[in-house]
Design an enzyme around this catalytic site. Structure first.
Site, PDB file in Angstrom:
ATOM      1  N   MET A  30       0.904  -1.673   0.342  1.00  0.00           N
ATOM      2  CA  MET A  30       0.189  -0.057  -0.270  1.00  0.00           C
ATOM      3  C   MET A  30       1.164   1.390  -0.079  1.00  0.00           C
ATOM      4  SD  MET A  30      -3.587  -1.134   1.985  1.00  0.00           S
ATOM      5  CE  MET A  30      -2.926  -1.071   4.032  1.00  0.00           C
ATOM      6  N   HIS A  37       8.890  -3.572   3.934  1.00  0.00           N
ATOM      7  CA  HIS A  37       9.062  -3.587   2.548  1.00  0.00           C
ATOM      8  C   HIS A  37      10.533  -4.073   0.432  1.00  0.00           C
ATOM      9  CE1 HIS A  37       5.667  -1.444   3.719  1.00  0.00           C
ATOM     10  NE2 HIS A  37       5.092  -2.419   2.546  1.00  0.00           N
ATOM     11  N   GLN A 148       6.079 -11.221   7.700  1.00  0.00           N
ATOM     12  CA  GLN A 148       5.487 -11.162   9.190  1.00  0.00           C
ATOM     13  C   GLN A 148       4.628 -10.647   9.957  1.00  0.00           C
ATOM     14  OE1 GLN A 148       7.681 -14.900  10.721  1.00  0.00           O
ATOM     15  NE2 GLN A 148       7.685 -16.532   8.644  1.00  0.00           N
ATOM     16  N   GLN A 153      -2.900 -12.223   9.102  1.00  0.00           N
ATOM     17  CA  GLN A 153      -3.021 -11.720   7.235  1.00  0.00           C
ATOM     18  C   GLN A 153      -2.118 -12.762   6.424  1.00  0.00           C
ATOM     19  OE1 GLN A 153      -2.672  -7.476   4.833  1.00  0.00           O
ATOM     20  NE2 GLN A 153      -0.655  -8.233   4.456  1.00  0.00           N
TER      21      GLN A 153
HETATM   22  O1  PAF Z   1      -0.007  -5.985   3.696  1.00  0.00           O
HETATM   23  C1  PAF Z   1      -0.527  -4.340   2.832  1.00  0.00           C
HETATM   24  O2  PAF Z   1       0.290  -3.355   3.278  1.00  0.00           O
HETATM   25  C2  PAF Z   1      -1.607  -5.362   2.630  1.00  0.00           C
HETATM   26  O3  PAF Z   1      -3.015  -5.072   3.235  1.00  0.00           O
HETATM   27  C3  PAF Z   1      -1.648  -5.738   1.059  1.00  0.00           C
HETATM   28  C4  PAF Z   1      -1.714  -7.077   1.270  1.00  0.00           C
HETATM   29  C5  PAF Z   1      -0.655  -4.667   0.360  1.00  0.00           C
HETATM   30  C6  PAF Z   1      -3.253  -5.812   0.664  1.00  0.00           C
HETATM   31  O4  PAF Z   1      -3.934  -4.714   0.637  1.00  0.00           O
END
Ligand code: PAF
Length: 283
Positions: A30, A37, A148, A153
């Site tokens: 996002m 990231h 993680q 999620q």
């Molecule tokens: O982890 C995230 O940044 C979000 O939940 C994702 C997996 C990109 C889905 O919008």
């Protein structure tokens, strides 16, 4: 790196990559990128011929409108970071094309929606499963990479991929932390320096409980009470939950016995910012 905004243009590009048998590693994000990231991009790049990442702030997964409005946006910086990390293709869909109408389909993930984050963020996982399903259908990657830090999620996405037969390998990458232990998160950008320092105590509380587990404490009630006592020193931390659960299923347990993995999960607010963290212990 090429930036693509339209779904069709991305599909055409991916069809070309597949014609030459290139494997695709996908990192959905996002934006508001941080070192966590970047480590996902590096993993994807190392294990595939092509790394595709997406930046899309998915409105459906915010159960709180204010949280959505405050989500940090830094598009130019993110593009530069993606490029520097070695991303080959960046997909940044327009909301109007991605969600021409509010999706009527929703995916019920069962128990995972009724524990931990599921209980505290109603509708969150249904928003995540919709966006991830759409992205998987568009990108059709060989592997997809998730951090993680969002332990639940990862469990939800593994269930999604398994139950809906997506031919995609899910790769969960380790949490990246600041030197003081604070888990990297886009939300940290909203914390002051002193807030970041206070927030590092979430990880310290998890480590405190971990030490007790390794020292032989079996009672979950005692473990949680000791973590809460540790956190009580910091009036700036507003605890939402602290739980010690089965590390495989994320289901609650009362005692640490007959399991090979435990997860200690926490959610708390510091300076009005909601933070989550976890520690998984292999027994
Ligand atoms: O982890 C995230 O940044 C979000 O939940 C994702 C997996 C990109 C889905 O919008």
């Amino acid at each position: 790196m090429i930036c693509i905004r339209s779904i069709n243009a991305l599909r055409l590009h991916i069809a070309d990559e597949k014609r030459t048998s290139n494997t695709i590693g996908f990192v959905p994000t996002m934006g508001a990128l941080h070192a966590g990231h970047i480590s996902l991009i590096k993993h994807a790049k190392a294990e595939n011929n092509v790394c595709i990442a997406s930046i899309f702030v998915n409105p459906l997964q915010f159960n709180n409108v204010e949280d959505f409005k405050k989500y940090p946006i830094q598009q130019d910086a993110d593009i530069a970071l993606m490029e520097a990390a070695g991303c080959d293709v960046l997909f940044m869909p327009h909301t109007e094309e991605f969600y021409p109408t509010q999706p009527k389909i929703s995916i019920d993930v069962g128990l995972l929606d009724r524990i931990l984050e599921g209980t505290h963020r109603p509708g969150h996982f249904s928003g995540v499963t919709i966006v991830v399903t759409k992205l998987f259908n568009i990108v059709a990657p060989d592997k997809a990479y998730f951090g993680q830090k969002d332990l639940q999620q990862v469990a939800v996405i593994n269930q999604l991929v398994s139950e809906l037969n997506f031919p995609i390998e899910i790769v969960a990458c380790p949490i990246v932390r600041e030197q003081n232990g604070l888990a990297m998160s886009s939300r940290n950008m909203r914390l002051s320096n002193s807030g970041k320092s206070i927030a590092s105590n979430l990880f310290k509380a998890l480590s405190f409980i971990e030490a007790k587990i390794k020292g032989g404490e079996k009672s979950v009630t005692i473990l949680i009470a000791s973590g809460k006592t540790y956190l009580d020193q910091f009036k700036e931390i507003e605890l939402e939950y602290l739980e010690v659960v089965n590390g495989n299923s994320l289901e609650s347990i009362t005692e640490i016995k007959e399991i090979n993995k435990v997860a200690i999960c926490i959610a708390a607010h510091v300076e009005g910012v909601r933070l989550i963290d976890n520690l998984v212990i292999i027994l």
